[in-house]
Design an enzyme around this catalytic site. Sequence first.
Site, PDB file in Angstrom:
ATOM      1  N   ASN A   9      48.914  47.362  52.249  1.00 49.96           N
ATOM      2  CA  ASN A   9      47.969  48.453  52.517  1.00 49.96           C
ATOM      3  C   ASN A   9      46.763  48.255  51.599  1.00 49.96           C
ATOM      4  O   ASN A   9      46.824  48.561  50.417  1.00 49.96           O
ATOM      5  CB  ASN A   9      48.660  49.799  52.232  1.00 49.96           C
ATOM      6  CG  ASN A   9      47.713  50.972  52.403  1.00 49.96           C
ATOM      7  OD1 ASN A   9      46.607  50.823  52.919  1.00 49.96           O
ATOM      8  ND2 ASN A   9      48.158  52.144  51.964  1.00 49.96           N
ATOM      9  N   LYS A  11      44.046  49.757  51.601  1.00 42.90           N
ATOM     10  CA  LYS A  11      43.334  51.019  51.347  1.00 42.90           C
ATOM     11  C   LYS A  11      41.822  50.804  51.494  1.00 42.90           C
ATOM     12  O   LYS A  11      41.379  50.012  52.332  1.00 42.90           O
ATOM     13  CB  LYS A  11      43.702  51.595  49.978  1.00 42.90           C
ATOM     14  CG  LYS A  11      45.220  51.660  49.776  1.00 42.90           C
ATOM     15  CD  LYS A  11      45.632  52.515  48.633  1.00 42.90           C
ATOM     16  CE  LYS A  11      47.129  52.345  48.385  1.00 42.90           C
ATOM     17  NZ  LYS A  11      47.686  53.300  47.462  1.00 42.90           N
ATOM     18  N   HIS A  98      50.466  58.346  55.545  1.00 41.79           N
ATOM     19  CA  HIS A  98      50.466  57.900  54.144  1.00 41.79           C
ATOM     20  C   HIS A  98      50.243  59.112  53.246  1.00 41.79           C
ATOM     21  O   HIS A  98      49.504  60.034  53.602  1.00 41.79           O
ATOM     22  CB  HIS A  98      49.362  56.852  53.932  1.00 41.79           C
ATOM     23  CG  HIS A  98      49.475  56.179  52.606  1.00 41.79           C
ATOM     24  ND1 HIS A  98      48.989  56.755  51.452  1.00 41.79           N
ATOM     25  CD2 HIS A  98      50.048  55.009  52.236  1.00 41.79           C
ATOM     26  CE1 HIS A  98      49.252  55.945  50.433  1.00 41.79           C
ATOM     27  NE2 HIS A  98      49.888  54.877  50.883  1.00 41.79           N
ATOM     28  N   GLU A 100      48.447  59.587  50.792  1.00 41.83           N
ATOM     29  CA  GLU A 100      47.033  59.879  50.490  1.00 41.83           C
ATOM     30  C   GLU A 100      46.381  60.628  51.646  1.00 41.83           C
ATOM     31  O   GLU A 100      45.513  61.481  51.436  1.00 41.83           O
ATOM     32  CB  GLU A 100      46.294  58.565  50.158  1.00 41.83           C
ATOM     33  CG  GLU A 100      46.731  58.040  48.797  1.00 41.83           C
ATOM     34  CD  GLU A 100      46.673  56.526  48.646  1.00 41.83           C
ATOM     35  OE1 GLU A 100      46.004  55.855  49.440  1.00 41.83           O
ATOM     36  OE2 GLU A 100      47.342  56.015  47.721  1.00 41.83           O
ATOM     37  N   GLU A 170      58.150  56.189  50.782  1.00 42.50           N
ATOM     38  CA  GLU A 170      57.255  55.974  49.644  1.00 42.50           C
ATOM     39  C   GLU A 170      57.261  57.211  48.753  1.00 42.50           C
ATOM     40  O   GLU A 170      56.526  58.175  49.022  1.00 42.50           O
ATOM     41  CB  GLU A 170      55.825  55.745  50.141  1.00 42.50           C
ATOM     42  CG  GLU A 170      55.660  54.534  51.017  1.00 42.50           C
ATOM     43  CD  GLU A 170      54.243  53.989  50.935  1.00 42.50           C
ATOM     44  OE1 GLU A 170      54.100  52.821  50.576  1.00 42.50           O
ATOM     45  OE2 GLU A 170      53.281  54.741  51.195  1.00 42.50           O
ATOM     46  N   GLY A 176      50.993  53.719  43.324  1.00 48.06           N
ATOM     47  CA  GLY A 176      49.837  53.429  42.485  1.00 48.06           C
ATOM     48  C   GLY A 176      50.017  53.830  41.027  1.00 48.06           C
ATOM     49  O   GLY A 176      49.060  53.867  40.263  1.00 48.06           O
ATOM     50  N   SER A 216      54.582  50.977  44.081  1.00 46.51           N
ATOM     51  CA  SER A 216      54.478  50.041  42.961  1.00 46.51           C
ATOM     52  C   SER A 216      55.401  48.827  43.086  1.00 46.51           C
ATOM     53  O   SER A 216      55.942  48.337  42.092  1.00 46.51           O
ATOM     54  CB  SER A 216      54.702  50.770  41.629  1.00 46.51           C
ATOM     55  OG  SER A 216      53.687  51.743  41.424  1.00 46.51           O
TER      56      SER A 216
END
Length: 254
Positions: A9, A11, A98, A100, A170, A176, A216
């Site tokens: 990903n 991003k 996701h 985010e 996730e 991250g 991560s």
Amino acid sequence: MRKKIVAGNWKMNKTLEEAGALAAEVMGMVADEVKGNVRVVFCVPFPYLLPIKNQVGNNTRIAVGAQNCSEHEAGAYTGEVSAAMLRSMGIPYVILGHSERRQYFGEDGKLLAKKVDIALKYGLTPIFCCGEPLDVREKNEHEKLVKQQVEEALFHLDSASLEKVVIAYEPVWAIGTGKTASAQQAQDMHAIIRRHLASKYDKSVADNISILYGGSVNAANAKELFASADVDGGLVGGASLKSREFTEIIKAIG
Ligand code: PEP
């Protein structure tokens, strides 16, 4: 046999030139070094879908995916990209839900159910993300929340449609942050998701669905994470931006 998948990903990172260089490097390393049967997906920013797809060409191991699509068919939705557009460009994968997107763009289960439907309607494979924030895990409510996320977005599907979906677990606290779930935590949640799918559909349907771990993942921890029975690969953010690191992650499963 379910597919092994390592999806990167990217991003909102890289210039067009940098993106091309990253794709070229990974493609070269995968060709030279990856022996096993693993599907690699570059989930790139919208403007790079076509150039990177052209670069990948007819490589059978590497595919290109989007990071989102609209829940709408078409029309006056400035700035949005539809599943039909992705389909028309020959893009096979799309990340949906996701954390985010959930956090910064207010995406919830009801909306994601629509996005999953429209992605499937246009023949895309959704990589559907679920996972709990830290406070939920600390209250020991992660199992309940993740089951609910899966129910809200996927349980309206019939089994033939569900089998076209890839799930990515996730944990938000691991995305991250450099903090990874332990292999045991990942395996436990993947098994919970799979059992939950089996309870609604049946075991053979659940057994066919690839469940990726994300949060991560890096070259040092990938092998242990991917060794678990219910972990079928990874959705990789930061480490997918470094060709050597990403290739090592691919090699950890392939
Ligand atoms: C992600 O964005 O899906 C992700 C898992 O990011 P990272 O690998 O950087 O934690």
